[in-house]
Design a protein around this motif. Structure first.
Motif, PDB file in Angstrom:
ATOM      1  N   ALA A   1       1.105  -1.345  -0.156  1.00  0.00           N
ATOM      2  CA  ALA A   1       0.021  -0.473   0.230  1.00  0.00           C
ATOM      3  C   ALA A   1       0.375   1.694   0.030  1.00  0.00           C
ATOM      4  O   ALA A   1       0.613   2.435  -0.351  1.00  0.00           O
ATOM      5  N   VAL A   2       2.097   1.195   0.660  1.00  0.00           N
ATOM      6  CA  VAL A   2       3.105   2.053   0.692  1.00  0.00           C
ATOM      7  C   VAL A   2       3.582   2.625  -1.194  1.00  0.00           C
ATOM      8  O   VAL A   2       4.051   4.062  -1.059  1.00  0.00           O
ATOM      9  N   GLN A   3       3.806   1.314  -0.905  1.00  0.00           N
ATOM     10  CA  GLN A   3       4.333   1.589  -2.611  1.00  0.00           C
ATOM     11  C   GLN A   3       3.315   2.228  -3.483  1.00  0.00           C
ATOM     12  O   GLN A   3       3.448   3.263  -4.492  1.00  0.00           O
ATOM     13  N   ARG A   4       2.404   1.932  -3.234  1.00  0.00           N
ATOM     14  CA  ARG A   4       1.230   2.583  -4.142  1.00  0.00           C
ATOM     15  C   ARG A   4       0.525   3.982  -3.578  1.00  0.00           C
ATOM     16  O   ARG A   4      -0.651   4.072  -4.035  1.00  0.00           O
ATOM     17  N   ASP A   5       1.341   4.631  -3.444  1.00  0.00           N
ATOM     18  CA  ASP A   5       1.369   6.521  -2.555  1.00  0.00           C
ATOM     19  C   ASP A   5       0.811   6.060  -1.467  1.00  0.00           C
ATOM     20  O   ASP A   5       0.080   7.100  -0.880  1.00  0.00           O
TER      21      ASP A   5
END
Length: 331
Positions: free
Chosen positions: A12-16
């Protein structure tokens, strides 16, 4: 379950998504979760995590795309059973018995006929034709992971003969892209059907060792700091972590980053780079890493990078480095 939750947060963090906001909304303490004897994540926390991750990434198919990004993690599961399995059938059967380590909301059953075998997910409770959002996300994740585990066992991309879901999918084209097969609605059933020819296929230890080599490379990479990353760096890191069966296409990357291919190309152009440049950089990095490790046939390395012919890999490697793979090995 703990590793799955941490992986979900990382994706989720990778997806901003903002990690602090995501964890706060979901009632999860990441620092506590990382401890060896962490308290288990509750069903409510997990449900909230699915909902908030989907909302913060603006991706209603979060589970589907999360599963698509979990290839190395899926291979890790294979790694736990590969020592006691001689064939794909044995490995899948052993994996079914380990489903409870991931979730207690479903169990996995395997059935066979003379022409096909099926991997079925059996819910712990009947949700009918409209299961809860979080449960649908979990089913999507697990089914994609099964396909990727088979990919890892056979070192080729496997296409199911059928995909059956008990609910109507919101984006049939995207499900077909990820599952490599058009899903069919079948009341009360969650199943993947594969050609029986794969059942007795022997596991290839050398291929698994190459996959493990990739995982070690991925784990040795510095952990990304999303706020400081540009798009090309995020794509490079994603490709490195998901390239054990070749580098993903522009369309696949765009779908996983929840943008159109044209938008992705435009954003990369603003950073002064083309997608092909990033893809070639990943192939070169992995090729050099594999060759430098020694003890692996160039033919296997070529397959790992998605080349059907060794000659094509040789030409590409010479273009990247100015040397052929054979000459590079002797340096």
């Amino acid at each position: 379950m703990k590793q799955l939750v941490l992986s979900m947060i990382a994706y989720a963090v990778q997806r901003d998504a903002d990690m602090v906001q995501l964890c706060k909304l979901s009632g999860i303490d990441v620092a506590a979760l990382k401890k060896q004897h962490a308290a288990p994540v509750s069903a409510q926390q997990l449900q909230d995590l699915w909902l908030n991750a989907s909302r913060l990434t603006n991706d209603p198919l979060f589970g589907l795309h999360f599963g698509e990004s979990l290839q190395p993690a899926a291979l890790g599961i294979v790694g736990q059973i590969i020592q006691s399995s001689a064939t794909v059938g044995e490995a899948i059967t052993h994996a079914a018995a380990l489903t409870h380590l991931v979730t207690d909301l479903v169990r996995m059953e395997i059935s066979r006929s003379s022409k096909a075998f099926a991997v079925k997910l059996i819910p712990a409770q009947d949700h009918g034709a409209t299961p809860p959002f979080a449960f649908r996300q979990l089913i999507d994740l697990l089914m994609v992971m099964v396909i990727h585990e088979l990919d890892g066992l056979l070192l080729e991309k496997i296409t199911p003969e059928a995909v059956r879901l008990a609910y109507t999918v919101p984006d049939p084209a995207e499900y077909e892209r990820v599952f490599r097969c058009k899903p069919i609605k079948r009341n009360g059933e969650y199943a993947l059907v594969f050609d029986i020819k794969y059942w007795e296929e022997p596991l290839l230890t050398a291929n698994y060792e190459l996959q493990e080599l990739l995982l070690r490379k991925v784990s040795s990479m510095p952990q990304p700091v999303p706020d400081s990353q540009n798009l090309q760096t995020r794509i490079y890191n994603y490709l490195i972590a998901n390239s054990y069966l070749g580098v993903s296409s522009l369309d696949d990357i765009a779908a996983n980053f929840n943008v159109s291919p044209r938008s992705l190309q435009r954003k990369l152009k603003e950073e002064g780079v083309k997608y092909q440049d990033i893809a070639d950089a990943v192939r070169r990095s992995l090729a050099v890493y594999y060759i430098s490790s020694g003890n692996y046939p160039l033919k296997d390395i070529s397959w790992m990078l998605g080349y059907n012919e060794l000659s094509a890999f040789t030409r590409a490697f010479k273009r990247w480095t100015g040397s052929t793979p054979v000459n590079y090995q002797s340096l």
